[in-house]
Structure formats: C-alpha cells, structure tokens
Scaffold this motif. Structure first.
Motif, short mmCIF file in Angstrom:
data_model
loop_
_atom_site.label_atom_id
_atom_site.label_comp_id
_atom_site.label_asym_id
_atom_site.label_seq_id
_atom_site.Cartn_x
_atom_site.Cartn_y
_atom_site.Cartn_z
N GLN A 144 0.83 -1.21 0.00
CA GLN A 144 0.00 0.00 0.00
C GLN A 144 0.86 1.26 0.00
O GLN A 144 0.57 2.23 -0.71
CB GLN A 144 -0.91 0.02 1.23
N ILE A 145 1.91 1.25 0.80
CA ILE A 145 2.76 2.45 0.89
C ILE A 145 3.50 2.66 -0.43
O ILE A 145 3.62 3.79 -0.92
CB ILE A 145 3.74 2.34 2.08
N GLU A 203 1.19 4.19 -2.83
CA GLU A 203 0.94 5.59 -2.50
C GLU A 203 2.13 6.46 -2.93
O GLU A 203 1.94 7.57 -3.42
CB GLU A 203 0.65 5.73 -0.99
N LEU A 221 4.13 5.89 -5.40
CA LEU A 221 4.01 5.96 -6.86
C LEU A 221 2.96 6.99 -7.25
O LEU A 221 3.16 7.82 -8.14
CB LEU A 221 3.58 4.58 -7.36
N ARG A 222 1.84 6.94 -6.57
CA ARG A 222 0.74 7.84 -6.87
C ARG A 222 1.17 9.30 -6.64
O ARG A 222 0.92 10.17 -7.45
CB ARG A 222 -0.46 7.50 -5.98
N LEU A 231 -4.26 1.53 5.01
CA LEU A 231 -3.46 2.70 5.40
C LEU A 231 -3.94 3.99 4.76
O LEU A 231 -3.78 5.07 5.31
CB LEU A 231 -1.99 2.47 5.03
N PHE A 232 -4.51 3.89 3.56
CA PHE A 232 -4.91 5.12 2.85
C PHE A 232 -6.36 4.99 2.41
O PHE A 232 -6.75 3.97 1.87
CB PHE A 232 -4.02 5.36 1.63
N ARG A 278 -9.41 5.95 -0.01
CA ARG A 278 -9.62 6.50 -1.35
C ARG A 278 -11.00 6.10 -1.82
O ARG A 278 -11.34 4.92 -1.78
CB ARG A 278 -8.55 5.96 -2.29
N ASP A 300 -5.69 9.34 -10.49
CA ASP A 300 -4.59 8.51 -9.98
C ASP A 300 -4.32 7.35 -10.92
O ASP A 300 -3.17 7.04 -11.24
CB ASP A 300 -4.95 7.94 -8.60
N THR A 329 -1.00 6.70 -13.32
CA THR A 329 -0.07 5.64 -12.89
C THR A 329 -0.22 4.38 -13.74
O THR A 329 0.76 3.73 -14.03
CB THR A 329 -0.27 5.28 -11.40
#
Ligand SMILES: Nc1ncnc2c1ncn2[C@@H]1O[C@H](COP(=O)(O)OP(=O)(O)O)[C@@H](O)[C@H]1O
Ligand SMILES: [Mg+2]
Lengths: 238, 268
Positions: free
Chosen positions: A67-68, A71, A73-74, B4-5, B7, B248, B252
């Motif tokens: 995940q990190i 992120e 990359l994003r 963790l994030f 979206r 995004d 990417t």
C-alpha cells in the motif's frame, strides 16, 4: 540546507498526503515492533501459538508495504515532488522495503519457534534473547529517529550495529560449537543458525534506515563519509 | 488487513444519476464539414474536478463549450447527440440558453475583466438578472471574492478599476464573477496558462475548494496540472475520447497505449 517542513505547501491536499504517507510508515513500524516483541516473548516462553500468530501477521506487514509503495508511486505521478519532498517520498519507499524485509527475518525466527525447533540449550536461547533485545532497542530507536527526522539519533543507532555484529559473532561460534557436539541434530541446529543470522540482519536493515534518515535530514550520504568525519559530525550536532 | 490510505473512487461507467453533473451521449460536432468531436459519451461526476487533456486542437475547448452551448455562437456548427444536465438534454429546443449560461459558468485562458470596478465586475451577472438590493449585492460580492481567495487583497479597493489588478488577481476576480451567480458547474479553459507558477498553485488550490460548491471541469494543456488538480481525467485525441478514469489511475496505470504515450511524452 533549508529546514525540513512537510506541511507548508500551498496545496492543502499535498500537505495531508505527505503527512499521511509519513504516518503510514510509523504505523507499519509499530506493527513490526510488535512482531519482534511477540517473537522474543515466544522465544522466552517457548510459546508456539504466539509464534504462529507472528507468522500469520507477516501478511499484514507485506500488505502495508504494498500500500505504501503504491501511494509513493501515486504521489510521484500526481504531485511531481521536488527537493526535500522528493527525498521524503523516496526515503519512505526505501524505508518500507527495509521494514518489510525486517518482517521476513522476524517471520523466519517465529517459524522456527512455531515448529518447536528452539534449541535445547538454555545458554544459546539466553544469548539469542540478549541479541534480540538489543536488536529490539535498535529497531525502536531507528523508527523514532525516522519519526522525528532526527539525524543525531539515526547516527547513534547506526553505530549500535557494530555491537550487535560483535554479539552475533560470539553467538555464531557458540552455535557452531553446539552443532559439532550434536551432529545428529544438524538440521535443527541449522535452523537455529538461520534464526541467529536473521536477528543480525534486522540490525543491518535498521542501519539502512538510519542512513536514509541521515540523508533525508542532512542531504548527505553517511555511507560514503569516513567514520571519523561522522564522529566529528556527531560532536557538531551535540 | 490494515487499510493505510482512504480513497473513494467512483465507477465512471455506472455513475448513479444523483452523482452525475453532466452526461454526454453519443455526441458529435462539426464546424462546416470538419468533424471536431466524434461520438463522445461520458458521465462527469458531480462536485469533483474533472480535467480534459490532449494535444492542442484535439477538441477540448469545443467539448466544454458544448456544456453551456457557447458553440451556438459559431455560424456553421452542427451537432448530433445529447448533453444532459440534471437528466435534461440542454440541446432541447425548449432549453433557456441564457439561464443555462448562468447555471454553467465559464472562465477563459486570459483573464477578461470588464473595464469597470472590481465590485461592478463581480456583481455584473446579478445586476443583469435585475438584482437591485444593495445588501444582496454587497453580500454576494464579498462571499464570491472570499470563495475566490481574493477578498483580503481587494477589500480596500473594491471600487478601483479591475484593470489595476495583477494577472493572477484578475483571474481570481473572473472566477469570483462566475461564482457570484452560484453556478452548478464551472468550466475553466486553461485558466492558468497566462499566470506564473506560484499564482497557478494558488488558483489550483482554489479550484480544490470550490468543488464543494460546484462541479469543476478544467481544460489544461499542462498534464502536471491535470494530475495535481483533478479527481478525474479525460484524455482526448483527434476529437475522440480515448480514456476517462480517476486521475490517480490514469497517471499511474493508463489502460490505452495512446494515453500512456501522451502522458509520458512519446510519439503516438
Ligand atoms: N470556430 C471554429 N471554426 C472552425 N473550426 C474551429 C473553430 N473552433 C475550433 N475549430 C477547430 O476545431 C478543432 C478543435 O479545436 P479546440 O476545441 O479549440 O481544440 P483544443 O481546445 O483541444 O486545443 C481545431 O482543429 C480547431 O481548428
Ligand atoms: Mg483550447
């Protein structure tokens, strides 16, 4: 070099994204500290159930790394970070790779315990625990150095690795001696050897992270500075 | 597993009606016998920033001008298909085009202040609508300038000529002028291309804030700007919509090769 500030961009979203990115590393770091501490408890108490839990939890650590990474990359694609921001994002990416590898090393040790293959030598276990606790301190100190972007702490932790290496060498020769004495259980002892090696590797990975923190905060690579000048730098910082 | 994030990405192919600001259905457009837009279908999400990118001349400006029927002003313009706002086809003969243009505001590349005071500029549209109450006008001007992040800079010179403002201030004033009419949709056609990088970042930040009030659609030839400012991005090529996705993903992991070529600066 300009002082490090994450939260001063015109774009409020970018501030939040960088802050979240950094926090995510701390979350992952917290998880890995827990993994190591559980492993050491499992080692001390020969608690196979707890060791199994550690093995299972490594999946969680792996998922955090992915995940990190995604992120980072994003953010690079979306924000085109420059200067200190760019160094920050790259540092996060590298740090999480090392934390993930630390997780793999810990998992290896936990696997040995879960399989009931702890050596039947109280001395060796005691010494493994002693290195383990030392590594735990180094891991904690390293993650704190990252959290506070504290180059001095990074340098101090970096130097801890020497001591761990020395302890490792001693334990290694003890283990090899045991192997020679118990040649009929060679395979079990090999696993112990790997576990001991894994502990030492955690120290190496922490050392890498210290290097990144140092680079991030000082803009200089400590790998290519001779030790004396590092020492001077340390004095300077005091 | 720990997440963790956060979206939330909308599924653009199955956008529910209440989350759709504009739906374009099989829309084509020609200037004379020159095809400029070719069979475009897309659903633009409400209260989000959508960017249109693509090579100069690919039809970006023409497409957004369809959203408030600015192309009607071009003599030999013909079109087929529908553009729906709130489920109604704005190309329907009964559509009130003047009203449509207040609901769908537009800001152009170069700031176009009218040669009058800041106050008169911002209140211009309301007064066209016969608003006479001083209090309503005052409040609207103040709020619109605040929303456009300009109030602090001009509150002491509201009655100075707008032409005395800097380029970046003029562009924010023009945005305020559009916001004063409380549009549902705001179209921005390369709004920062005449501005310096720092002013550009301020305008981008502003765009991010006003999306809570209205849907924003921005044309930009600057891919990095699209990446920074938008939630969703549409890539156009020679009048066709090639790819439309959340920003995004588009930046990417684009799905189409021509999108990848364009955003990585390769020959198509
Ligand atoms: N009023 C017009 N009359 C004839 N052709 C036009 C007119 N406006 C634009 N075009 C043509 O339509 C194409 C698309 O233009 P435009 O939408 O402005 O592209 P973009 O905004 O992507 O640069 C171009 O080839 C342009 O020359
Ligand atoms: Mg254009």
């Amino acid at each position: 070099m300009p002082k490090f500030k994450l939260n001063t961009h015109i774009s409020a979203r970018f501030n939040i994204e960088l802050e979240n990115l950094r926090n995510s590393v701390l979350t992952m770091g917290g998880a890995i500290e827990q993994q190591l501490s559980d492993t050491l408890i499992a080692m001390r108490d020969n608690n196979r159930g707890l060791a199994e839990k550690v093995v299972f939890n490594d999946l969680n650590v792996n998922s955090m790394e992915m995940q990190i990474d995604e992120e980072c990359l994003r953010i690079i694609a979306k924000r085109h970070p420059a200067a200190s921001d760019l160094r920050m994002v790259l540092t996060v990416a590298k740090t999480t790779t090392d934390i993930e590898r630390i997780g793999d090393e810990i998992e290896r040790i936990a696997r040995m315990i879960a399989k009931g293959k702890l050596p039947d030598s109280a001395d060796i276990i005691k010494n493994m625990l002693s290195i383990g606790n030392h590594v735990m301190e180094m891991l904690r100190g390293t993650l704190n150095a990252f959290a506070r972007l504290d180059s001095q702490a990074a340098l101090l932790m970096y130097r801890e690795d020497e001591k761990i290496d020395a302890e490792y060498k001693n334990l290694l020769s003890d283990t090899v001696a045991e192997m020679q004495r118990n040649s009929e259980k060679l395979e079990d002892w090999l696993e112990v050897l790997w576990a001991v090696r894994a502990l030492e590797r955690v120290g190496d990975r922490c050392k890498n992270i210290c290097e990144y923190v140092f680079y991030l905060t000082q803009g200089k690579d400590m790998r290519h500075s001779p030790m004396e000048s590092l020492q001077e730098k340390l004095e300077d910082l005091r | 597993m720990v997440k963790l994030f956060e979206r939330n990405v909308l599924d653009l192919h199955n956008l529910p009606a209440e989350k759709t600001a504009i739906e374009v259905r099989d829309f084509s457009l020609q200037f004379g016998n020159k095809p400029v837009l070719k069979d475009i279908s897309m659903a633009i999400p409400k209260h989000q920033v959508t960017a249109l990118i693509g090579q100069s001349g690919c039809g970006k400006s023409t497409l957004i001008s369809c959203f408030n029927r600015m192309n009607d002003l071009v003599a030999d313009c013909q079109y087929q298909g529908e553009v729906l706002i709130d489920g109604r086809n704005i190309y329907d003969q009964r559509e009130n085009v003047a009203l449509l243009r207040t609901r769908v505001g537009m800001v152009f590349q170069r700031p176009n202040p009218f040669p009058m005071s800041v106050y008169d500029n911002v209140s211009y549209g309301l007064r066209l609508q016969q608003e006479k109450s001083r209090r309503v006008l005052d409040n609207t001007v103040e709020q619109a300038l605040k929303d456009a992040a300009l109030w602090d800079e001009v509150k002491d010179r509201l009655f100075d000529s707008a032409l005395t403002l800097s380029g970046g201030q003029q562009q924010r004033m023009v945005i305020a002028r559009a916001l004063a009419l409380k549009p549902e949709i705001l179209l921005l056609d390369e709004p920062t291309s005449a501005l310096d990088p720092l002013t550009t970042l301020y305008i981008e930040e502003l765009i991010n804030k006003i999306k809570h009030q209205c849907t924003v659609i921005i044309v930009t030839h600057n891919m990095q700007q699209a990446a920074r400012v938008s939630d969703y991005t549409a890539f156009m090529h020679q009048g066709k919509l090639i790819e439309f996705a959340d920003t995004d993903t588009l930046f990417t992991l684009p799905q189409k090769k021509s999108t990848e070529d364009y955003i990585t600066g390769r020959y198509g």
